[in-house]
Design an enzyme around this catalytic site. Structure first.
Site, PDB file in Angstrom:
ATOM      1  CD  GLU B  56      -2.779  -3.892  -3.102  1.00  0.00           C
ATOM      2  OE1 GLU B  56      -2.711  -4.220  -4.303  1.00  0.00           O
ATOM      3  OE2 GLU B  56      -2.900  -4.707  -2.198  1.00  0.00           O
ATOM      4  CG  ASP B  67      -1.856  -8.252 -12.605  1.00  0.00           C
ATOM      5  OD1 ASP B  67      -2.434  -8.443 -11.520  1.00  0.00           O
ATOM      6  OD2 ASP B  67      -1.031  -7.338 -12.791  1.00  0.00           O
TER       7      ASP B  67
END
Lengths: 402, 275
Positions: B56, B67
């Site tokens: 990824e 995040d």
């Protein structure tokens, strides 16, 4: 009056919707259901109206500003939201959402704030309704707005400085969303404007629409007819959508949103999101935003902290695209000139945000002519802006004394 | 699931190959452009050398709400260094040429919308990319991406969460190609000491809805945690820990962590994982 929009998934035409992590989708569905049930429950709406009336001091006055009108060259009616408790229209939204928080059985409220106005309003509502309150505020802003940090703390809120990204409002929203993903079981995110993922744009609009509903009735009583135009400043756009909502069906009433033109739209240093005209996704909804070629958010610039945001609520994007409302920028300099004008003609020191609406009205009046009556949302008072105004006009000397 | 081989796509096929060996696949994340464009390529190649099964590559974004601070900082540094989307595609191209394994891009939605959804799908496929993982795009809003991905035979990895209702899991998995990304906790990316007790029930609910492989991410940072997750998931997804390893030990640190995690996902399972 119930608006037809948004649709069930929160779309205003191609704008709005939900662009958020899956983790928040079920909680947003629950919030949507709770809000719709609350608005259909007379116990809830009666209590909300009682709080607005007895605690916030609404309905706010509609003031016929005759001396200002002489200078503007058209009749100007000011909707005096600056006279509400905590000094702005924002008290309507925070009381509505805080009451809904109680109804949902949640005990903790989080909020973002730029200069601290929404943080102070949220802390106020949480003190009033006995809710735990945490406010995220960009570190840069905590330094610029120490007095508002003190206000929030005095009201019992915890203020968390956000140290990532540009360390301003948009990053405070990011951090509040990160908190919410982890805390949504017991926490409501009390978003400060009519933006974000569904149901926030519609829910915030409905909590603040008293601005326009009251002003519409007050105009009919005062004039025997509706005003020719309604004007409000637009950052995220809550006071503007609160004013516009009542008038959207009245197509004879022109609607004007005044954006923050900063140093001048042509300089690129501004917060005139709709004027810039680029569609994208930020903080959960599709709308206009300030972005670069790669879709990275560009920082906005405005002398007014409340308008200094690179996005805008999706219903404004829809009103702009359909042509129902017109959006235009005014510069920092024009807004500050209007702030002084209102102070000198009417003895009212407006928030710099609201001064943008006055500056826009000066232009609009020239277009509509002397017979026009223009309704302007005076969304907040200027006490919070005295440092900025003092510096701008050279009213404070080097020792910090006026 | 009319055509399982098609739905498995690129990443799903690689995950099932690992599952056929009686183990979970290891999916490794690093952002493009961190600490530099070339440095990022080297770090990602180190994951390949260490034995990752699926890659990824993160597309750094100015407002990454999913995040935690480790990946936020990496994205800020990449963007401050002038990273552009074309550099992300260039990273995909270099890594795909280096490694015979699926290279997905993990991205917030606005950069793709701004680039042009169709154009991005075409350019990603041309670079050898396998598809997208979209943390802030739900299938309800994803019609344009779904059409572009289908046209270009790219994987569409949407997320399911502990808060997802069974109805939403059904909707989401029906829109996935490749695998389903199950977020182990209610929270953002970042290493956690405590194993999540929400992940296993979520995987079970997801597997009840789909025959696609289910990968578990958020909070996995070491071999023991990877082994725990591998006991019930088809793939173990690790992100922030790789950024930390890169910060501490450069590409060698990334390779070392990859080898350790690859050992973790190969530990003997007490019971076979249902498909």
């Amino acid at each position: 009056m119930t608006a037809v929009l948004p649709d069930q998934l929160g779309h205003f035409g191609r704008f709005g919707g939900r662009f958020l992590p899956e983790a928040l989708i079920a909680p947003l569905d629950e919030l949507t259901t709770a809000w719709q049930q609350a608005m259909a429950d007379k116990t809830f709406t009666d209590e909300f109206e009682r709080m607005l009336r007895e605690y916030a001091g609404t309905p706010s006055l509609l003031y016929d500003a005759t001396r200002l009108s002489d200078i503007v060259g058209a009749r100007v009616l000011l909707k005096r939201e600056d006279l509400n408790h905590t000094g702005a229209h924002k008290i309507r939204n925070v009381l509505g959402q805080a009451l809904l928080t109680k109804r949902m059985g949640k005990t903790r409220v989080i909020a973002e704030t730029g200069a601290g106005q929404h943080g102070v309003a949220t802390a106020t509502a949480c003190a009033y309704l006995d809710l735990e309150c945490v406010v995220y505020m960009g570190e840069v802003d905590t330094e610029r707005q120490a007095l508002n940090v003190a206000r929030m703390k005095l009201l019992g809120a915890e203020v968390i400085p956000v140290k990532t990204g540009s360390r301003t409002l948009k990053d405070a929203i990011n951090e509040a969303l990160r908190d919410w993903v982890a805390s949504v079981d017991n926490t409501h995110y009390l978003l400060g404007t009519a933006a974000g993922g569904h149901p926030f744009p519609a829910m915030v609009r409905d909590f603040v629409r008293g601005i326009g509903d009251e002003a519409r009735a007050q105009s009919l009583e005062l004039l025997g007819r509706l005003p020719d135009a309604a004007v409000a400043c637009v950052g995220g756009g809550s006071n503007a959508i609160g004013l516009f909502a009542a008038f959207v069906p009245d197509t004879e009433v022109k609607l004007y949103g005044i954006e923050a033109g900063g140093d001048g739209y042509e300089t690129g240093r501004h917060a005139a999101t709709i004027t810039a005209g680029q569609v994208g996704v930020l903080h959960g909804a599709r709308s206009y935003l300030l972005q670069d070629e790669d879709g990275q958010t560009i920082e906005s610039h405005s002398i007014s902290a409340g308008l200094d945001y690179p996005g805008v609520g999706p219903e404004h994007a829809w009103l702009a695209e359909t042509g129902r409302a017109t959006y235009r920028p005014v510069t920092d300099a024009a807004a500050m000139e209007s702030l002084r004008l209102l102070a000198r003609t009417e003895g009212i020191i407006p928030a710099i945000e609201s001064a943008h609406a006055i500056a826009g009205t000066l232009e609009i009046a020239k277009e509509l002519g002397p017979e026009a009556t223009i309704l302007v949302c005076l969304s907040g008072r200027g006490d919070k802006d005295m440092d900025t105004a003092g510096e701008w006009f050279g009213l404070i000397d080097g020792t910090g004394k006026a | 699931m009319s055509d399982v081989s098609t739905e498995l796509g690129n990443a799903g096929t690689a995950i099932r190959k690992a599952n056929d060996e009686g183990r979970a696949a290891l999916v490794g994340y690093l952002p493009a452009g961190y600490p530099t464009v070339d440095g990022g390529v080297d770090a990602i190649k180190a994951m390949v050398d260490g034995g990752v099964d699926v890659l990824e590559i993160g597309l750094p974004y100015s407002d990454p709400v999913m995040d935690g601070v480790t990946i936020q900082r990496a994205a800020e540094i990449a963007l401050a260094g002038g990273l552009r989307i074309r550099d992300v595609l260039g990273t995909v191209e270099k890594v795909a040429a280096y490694a015979d394994l699926p290279v997905l891009v993990m991205t917030y939605w606005n950069p793709i919308e701004r680039y042009g959804v169709d154009r991005f799908a075409v350019d990603l496929a041309a670079a050898g990319g396998a598809g997208l993982i979209t943390p802030d795009l739900i299938p309800d809003e994803g019609a344009e991406w779904i059409a572009a991905a289908d046209k270009n035979e790219l994987d569409k990895v949407f997320l399911v969460s502990p808060s997802s209702t069974d109805a939403r899991i059904g909707l989401t998995t029906a829109s996935c190609r490749g695998f389903v990304y199950a977020t182990a906790v209610m929270g953002v990316t970042g290493a956690r000491d405590q194993a999540s007790d929400l992940a296993a029930p979520l995987v079970a609910r997801t597997k009840a809805a789909t025959g696609l492989p289910v990968g578990v991410g958020l909070g996995v940072s070491n071999a023991d945690q990877a082994a725990d997750v591998a006991a019930y998931a088809d793939a173990v997804i690790v992100g922030s820990a790789f950024v930390k390893a890169l910060n501490a030990g450069g590409p060698a640190g990334v390779r070392s962590l990859t080898e350790s995690l690859a050992e973790g996902v190969r530990r003997e399972r007490s019971t076979p994982v249902a498909r």
